[in-house]
Design an enzyme around this catalytic site. Structure first.
Site, PDB file in Angstrom:
ATOM      1  CB  SER A 156     198.183  -8.201  -7.369  1.00  0.00           C
ATOM      2  OG  SER A 156     198.606  -7.213  -8.267  1.00  0.00           O
ATOM      3  CE  LYS A 169     195.066  -5.796  -9.913  1.00  0.00           C
ATOM      4  NZ  LYS A 169     195.427  -6.658  -8.776  1.00  0.00           N
TER       5      LYS A 169
END
Ligand SMILES: Nc1ncnc2c1ncn2[C@@H]1O[C@H](COP(=O)(O)OP(=O)(O)OP(=O)(O)O)[C@@H](O)[C@H]1O
Ligand SMILES: [Mg+2]
Length: 774
Positions: free
Chosen positions: A676, A719
């Site tokens: 990611s 996140k």
């Protein structure tokens, strides 16, 4: 005593088994007509004297002169008692005689007897012997008749004839007739004394040996007797108290337990047999201890005992809300479960797995569920456990064997349906001692755990009524087959607003009362709380926050303890003094970013985190350098980012300098991996090559492809929350991840700006102002 060898006539009395010595009086009883006649005759005489001879053969009842020993004693007779057939007399010996001739033999023997003189030596030797005999006599009497107080002189008193002492001693020794006779017949005093000394010596020896034998026997007896008596007393006391001996008590207790214990029918006989076997084992043998502990475990286990579930849904809701803020999904899931249990009581308990960052309330939620259901609660950690035997127990043949943790937990709770929480299943170890995951598989599989067999217990136990809740920070490290058997429920981290609420509703009141303060004394306004959340904690959960609040409460408590103070209100400005310098100031350094630095978002076990990717050019290097403890996948993302930009340099007007880049991801000690960060790598390199900085208020996450696409990634919620904690309010996300925002609280969504992208080009345009696409 006159020793002229004179002769005189006397009736003869033959005595059996004894010799009558001069100077001795003895009782004598007889029923023999001959003897009675002789006595009668003597009694009719003026001098009441008769001749007493021992007979050689004690069997003979009518002995003739030849049946008698040749030396005897003249004696005076005194009648003591007389019956029709017998007389009892005392005989007193006077002098030694021998038969000269038989005068008549009618009803009794009449004899002419002659007195026998004795040679009486004198001198030192005689005197010494006399004393020796006196000493021995004393010793003998002390041994033979310890209770008799006979006064024996040490020397022969002056004027006393030693025979007056010697003959009574001879009589007293009760020697066999031959020996007594020999003593009587001894012709001289010294000869007699030698004989007597010999006899005394012999008798003393015998008495001494007998004494030690009897003493030994006595001491043995007395020891045994003492023990015996004590035991008897103990038994009597125990009986009085209604007890019996320890082993018996134990056994009766076990027996009672066995009767009370509702063992499954299938096990009843087996356990009963073992119980009886236990009774046969000697208590001293080690096997007894092993067998007894096992028996105790078996009978302690809750084979049947269970708590009744409180299935009142309103109550459950109330309890869950009382203990935890938010967590609606999970609470709903629990309520669902209660509804199922209500409608179908035989439904198997589910196995839930709470997954989430630390401090978000996984463990405490488990406790709360137990409370709402009214179940007993037990928890233990699987973290670091690498020995299968810890879960499944050791075989009883091992020294110090114990049952496994599950069975121990059940024994402690005393019910077969507790709520058992297994913490940190993701940190399960595995080594040469076996794989605890295998044991867990059996424990957590509803299809198998109704006959769970602990190695120590060695009997099947039904675990299907146990409500298992497992917790983990990540599902990544949980063995797949295990994960399959559980229903995972994710708890994400908390945003600022939720933390604030949790603090106000739960943490502050709890820490305040723990510090012994009242609500008036300790006041923590909202803005101060926000200050703590922002500047002193950086976490997904609320554990650190709670610790900080606890610290403040204790500081205030000190003030109250030391002096009487006004209620304390803690302001933002007090924090530095009370909690120390701000912990998280790194964002300030990152308020403007130089070219070559981009802000990314990462997911970790402890929630989300903001991470920075830094790139510089190294003109003389040929190959790309990557540092910061990066995993393989992350390294490949960096390569892909670099290759992509090389291939698309014209598109973005990039002048890529010669040499190679060095890419570093700080917090170098923490391992990082995953695809990611690809998007962040591209942004950092594009910024480096273009000389344009990225926007410091924006963070990004996304996987990239060489063809320039941006692919969705995981951990979006964490996140986003992490970005928010770091005061970043613009996030560039793969368009595919839009759906993942749903679970986030509204206040977060409205406060944040999201840019959804499908391609790298879109993403770069969003984060590097001025980098224009052709
Ligand atoms: N939603 C909440 N409402 C009230 N208190 C909470 C909430 N979430 C967490 N807490 C409190 O935070 C503290 C830490 O929670 P807990 O120990 O359950 O964390 P955990 O998720 O088990 O963490 P770990 O993974 O480190 O074991 C507890 O005191 C708990 O009561
Ligand atoms: Mg926990």
């Amino acid at each position: 005593m006159v020793d002229s060898n004179r002769t005189y006539e006397l009736p003869v009395l033959a005595v059996k088994n004894t010799v009558v010595f001069p100077y001795v009086i003895i009782p004598y009883i007889t029923d023999l007509p001959q003897s009675i006649a002789a006595i009668d005759h003597a009694l009719s005489r003026e001098d009441k004297t008769l001749a007493i001879f021992a007979q050689r053969d004690p069997q003979s009842n009518n002995p003739g002169p030849h049946d008698l020993y040749s030396v005897g004693t003249s004696g005076v007779v005194r009648l003591f008692a007389r019956s029709d057939s017998a007389v009892q007399v005392f005989l007193q010996g006077v002098e030694r005689i021998e038969i000269a001739e038989i005068v008549s033999r009618d009803a009794f023997l009449m004899a002419r007897v002659r007195s026998i003189a004795m040679i009486e030596e004198q001198g030192i030797e005689t005197e010494a012997m006399e004393r020796e005999i006196l000493g021995m006599a004393k010793k003998y009497l002390a041994l033979a008749q310890p209770n008799l107080n006979v006064n024996i002189p040490q020397v022969v008193p002056p004027g006393e004839d030693f025979r007056q002492i010697m003959y009574p001693l001879g009589q007293m020794l009760a020697l066999p007739v031959e020996r007594s006779q020999a003593l009587l017949e001894a012709s001289s005093l010294t000869a007699a004394m030698h004989l007597l000394e010999e006899h005394l010596h012999h008798e003393i020896q015998i008495l001494e040996v007998r004494k030690t034998i009897s003493e030994k026997a006595q001491s043995k007896i007395s020891k045994n007797q003492r023990e015996y008596i004590l035991r008897e007393q103990l038994e009597a006391i125990q009986k009085e108290l209604g007890e019996s001996n320890p082993a018996e008590i134990e056994f009766t207790q076990l027996q009672k337990k066995f009767e009370a214990c509702k063992l499954p029918a299938a096990l009843h006989d087996e356990v009963e047999k073992e119980l009886h076997r236990l009774q046969q084992i000697p208590t001293m043998s080690p096997e007894y201890q092993v067998s007894r502990s096992h028996m105790e475990l078996v009978l302690d286990l809750p084979w049947d005992a269970a708590t009744e579930d409180n299935l009142d849904l309103h109550n459950a809701r109330k309890v869950l809300d009382e203990d935890h803020f938010g967590l609606q999904d999970i609470k709903e899931r629990i309520i669902e479960q209660l509804a199922v249990m209500k409608l179908n009581p035989s439904a198997k308990s589910p196995i839930l797995c709470f997954v989430g960052p630390p401090g978000v309330g996984k463990t405490s939620l488990g406790q709360s569920i137990a409370r709402s259901l009214g179940r007993k609660f037990e928890r233990f950690s699987l973290g670091g456990m690498s020995d299968e035997a810890e879960l499944r127990g050791h075989r009883r043949t091992y020294i110090g064997a114990m049952p496994g943790r599950i069975i121990q937990a059940l024994r402690r709770t005393g019910v077969r349906n507790p709520l058992v929480m297994l913490d940190e299943i993701d940190k399960l170890g595995r080594d040469f001692r076996g794989d605890p995951a295998a044991a867990l598989m059996e424990i957590l599989d509803p299809a198998q755990n109704c006959t769970f067999r602990d190695n120590y217990l060695d009997l099947p136990f039904d675990l299907s009524r146990v409500f298992f809740i497992v917790t983990a920070n990540t599902v990544d490290t949980i063995p797949k087959p295990l994960l399959d058997r559980m229903e995972t429920l994710h708890l994400s981290g908390y945003g600022e607003e939720e933390k604030k609420q949790i603090a106000i509703q739960y943490l502050i009141p709890r820490q305040r009362s723990e510090a012994g303060l009242t609500a008036e004394q300790f006041h923590l306004p909202e803005d101060t709380l926000v200050g703590i959340i922002h500047r002193y904690t950086r976490e997904a959960g609320v554990r650190e926050l709670e610790r900080m609040i606890g610290k403040l409460a204790r500081k205030v408590a000190i003030r109250f303890a030391e002096e009487v103070t006004d209620p304390v209100t803690i302001n933002q400005n007090d924090l530095a003094e009370m909690l120390g310098p701000e912990r998280f100031f790194i964002e300030k350094l990152r308020q403007t970013l130089p070219p070559g630095v981009a802000t990314g978002l990462a997911w970790t076990e402890s929630g989300g985190d903001v991470l920075y990717v830094e790139a510089i050019n190294l003109a003389h290097e040929k190959t790309i350098t990557l540092t910061g403890h990066l995993g393989e996948v992350m390294k490949e993302s960096a390569m892909a980012a670099s290759s992509y930009l090389h291939s698309q340099s014209r598109l973005f007007h990039l002048e890529i300098p010669p040499g190679a880049v060095h890419i570093h991801v700080p917090a170098g000690a923490i391992p990082k991996d995953g695809p990611s960060a690809g998007l962040t790598m591209v942004a950092a390199l594009a910024s480096l090559y273009s000389g344009l900085p990225t926007r410091s208020d924006s963070a990004m996450t996304g996987e990239i492809t060489l063809s320039g696409l941006v692919l969705p990634v995981g951990g979006i919620k964490e996140k986003v929350l992490a970005a928010r904690r770091s005061a970043i309010h613009r996030i560039v996300l793969p368009a595919e991840n839009r759906k993942d925002l749903q679970g986030l609280p509204d206040y977060v969504l409205t406060a944040m700006e999201f840019v959804f992208v499908n391609s790298i080009a879109e993403a770069l345009a969003a984060v590097i102002p001025g980098l224009t696409e052709e």
